[in-house]
Design an enzyme around this catalytic site. Sequence first.
Site, PDB file in Angstrom:
ATOM      1  N   TYR A   1      17.842  29.464 -32.809  1.00 10.16           N
ATOM      2  CA  TYR A   1      16.600  30.197 -33.083  1.00 10.16           C
ATOM      3  C   TYR A   1      16.833  31.705 -33.083  1.00 10.16           C
ATOM      4  O   TYR A   1      16.449  32.415 -34.019  1.00 10.16           O
ATOM      5  CB  TYR A   1      15.499  29.849 -32.061  1.00 10.16           C
TER       6      TYR A   1
ATOM      7  N   ASP B   1      11.424  27.483 -34.944  1.00 11.01           N
ATOM      8  CA  ASP B   1      10.984  27.479 -33.551  1.00 11.01           C
ATOM      9  C   ASP B   1       9.828  26.497 -33.428  1.00 11.01           C
ATOM     10  O   ASP B   1       9.424  25.857 -34.405  1.00 11.01           O
ATOM     11  CB  ASP B   1      10.553  28.883 -33.119  1.00 11.01           C
TER      12      ASP B   1
ATOM     13  N   CYS C   1      -4.431  22.293 -46.297  1.00 12.48           N
ATOM     14  CA  CYS C   1      -3.596  21.726 -45.233  1.00 12.48           C
ATOM     15  C   CYS C   1      -3.641  20.200 -45.264  1.00 12.48           C
ATOM     16  O   CYS C   1      -4.720  19.602 -45.188  1.00 12.48           O
ATOM     17  CB  CYS C   1      -4.079  22.236 -43.880  1.00 12.48           C
TER      18      CYS C   1
ATOM     19  N   CYS D   1      -2.850  27.949 -35.401  1.00  8.88           N
ATOM     20  CA  CYS D   1      -2.414  26.544 -35.489  1.00  8.88           C
ATOM     21  C   CYS D   1      -1.702  26.167 -34.194  1.00  8.88           C
ATOM     22  O   CYS D   1      -0.534  25.791 -34.181  1.00  8.88           O
ATOM     23  CB  CYS D   1      -1.503  26.358 -36.703  1.00  8.88           C
TER      24      CYS D   1
ATOM     25  N   CYS E   1      -8.869  25.442 -36.901  1.00 10.64           N
ATOM     26  CA  CYS E   1      -8.819  25.189 -38.337  1.00 10.64           C
ATOM     27  C   CYS E   1      -9.962  25.894 -39.079  1.00 10.64           C
ATOM     28  O   CYS E   1      -9.841  26.182 -40.270  1.00 10.64           O
ATOM     29  CB  CYS E   1      -8.859  23.690 -38.607  1.00 10.64           C
TER      30      CYS E   1
ATOM     31  N   CYS F   1      -8.588  29.127 -40.131  1.00 10.20           N
ATOM     32  CA  CYS F   1      -7.194  29.136 -40.609  1.00 10.20           C
ATOM     33  C   CYS F   1      -7.149  29.365 -42.119  1.00 10.20           C
ATOM     34  O   CYS F   1      -7.874  28.710 -42.873  1.00 10.20           O
ATOM     35  CB  CYS F   1      -6.521  27.804 -40.274  1.00 10.20           C
TER      36      CYS F   1
ATOM     37  N   GLU G   1      13.400  38.984 -28.852  1.00  7.69           N
ATOM     38  CA  GLU G   1      13.540  37.544 -29.081  1.00  7.69           C
ATOM     39  C   GLU G   1      14.013  36.827 -27.816  1.00  7.69           C
ATOM     40  O   GLU G   1      13.545  35.742 -27.493  1.00  7.69           O
ATOM     41  CB  GLU G   1      14.515  37.268 -30.235  1.00  7.69           C
TER      42      GLU G   1
END
Length: 302
Positions: A128, A146, A217, A201, A208, A211, A45
């Site tokens: 985060y 995030d 959406c 995304c 899209c 997706c 991370e």
Amino acid sequence: MTDLPLDSAQVDELKSRLFPWWDHHARDLPWRFGRTTPWGILVSEVMSQQTQMSRVAPYWTAWMRLWPDARALANASTAEVITAWGRLGYPRRALRLQACARAVNEQYGNHLPHSYEELIALPGIGDYTASAVLSFAFGTRIAVIDTNIRRVLSRAALGIESLGGAASAAERKLANELLPHDSKESEVWNQATMELGATICTAKNPQCEICPLSEVCNFVAAGKPGLAEGRTRPQQHFKGTNRQVRGLILSALRSKTDASPLSYQTLVKIWPNSSQLDECLASLDDDGLIELMPDKAIQFPK
DNA sequence: CTCCTGGTTC
DNA sequence: GAACCTGGAG
């Protein structure tokens, strides 16, 4: 107080689309799927802060071989740590990670603490990273926020672009309201939402067409108003900035084959603007990334 | 708010 | 060539 923009059936619909997509399309990164320790998750991370995952993977593998846990990193030299950080960028993260390792080793017996308050108090760990460790390493039910999750949830649920700057209270509220109540599901939700934002995304050119959420959406339904208009952060140039100069200085030091100091004469060849050079040397010294000697030669800190 | 790195993507 | 990247700290 506005109500949740989606009813529970719509949230279930999102989950039923997102989870299978995650099962089939999650990138096979070495710290995923239970193959590392909580400390390994934390290292991944920190390395990923403002850095693409694909670049992180080889560094993470080499790093964890050198220092598998906090105690090992705590006992490393600063020179080794900065060198191993290589070209990942933002090398202060490397020093903070080592400072974190020393705190974990000394205060928590080489084991990461399990509370948000204790995690966020450690060097280099902000909101985060603390949330990510709790969710991905310990399975705690907590909303991870995030840039990817903000963008995906804002688009899918609200039908608008996420605005730049820090996460707004509304975005935090949204992330918390949509988070599945089951802790295991909440972890998958966080991972899958982040992954969708990283791979499908995306900020400028969302795919899209492929997706899994496109049919439900709200951003697609609204015709993608203001696509990519909400800059994620203020413009950041690079050429000619102290960031570039600092990078050049560290790069020169890192590429030295022997342990002798790097002379000021050599540094001036790298960056002839001596006032900016001096400023950067001083700031690197302040950060603990170099040791600036009286004759302005430099070396890695001891 | 600004500063901090460097590679990738558009 | 500029925006973007699984942010954190001051």
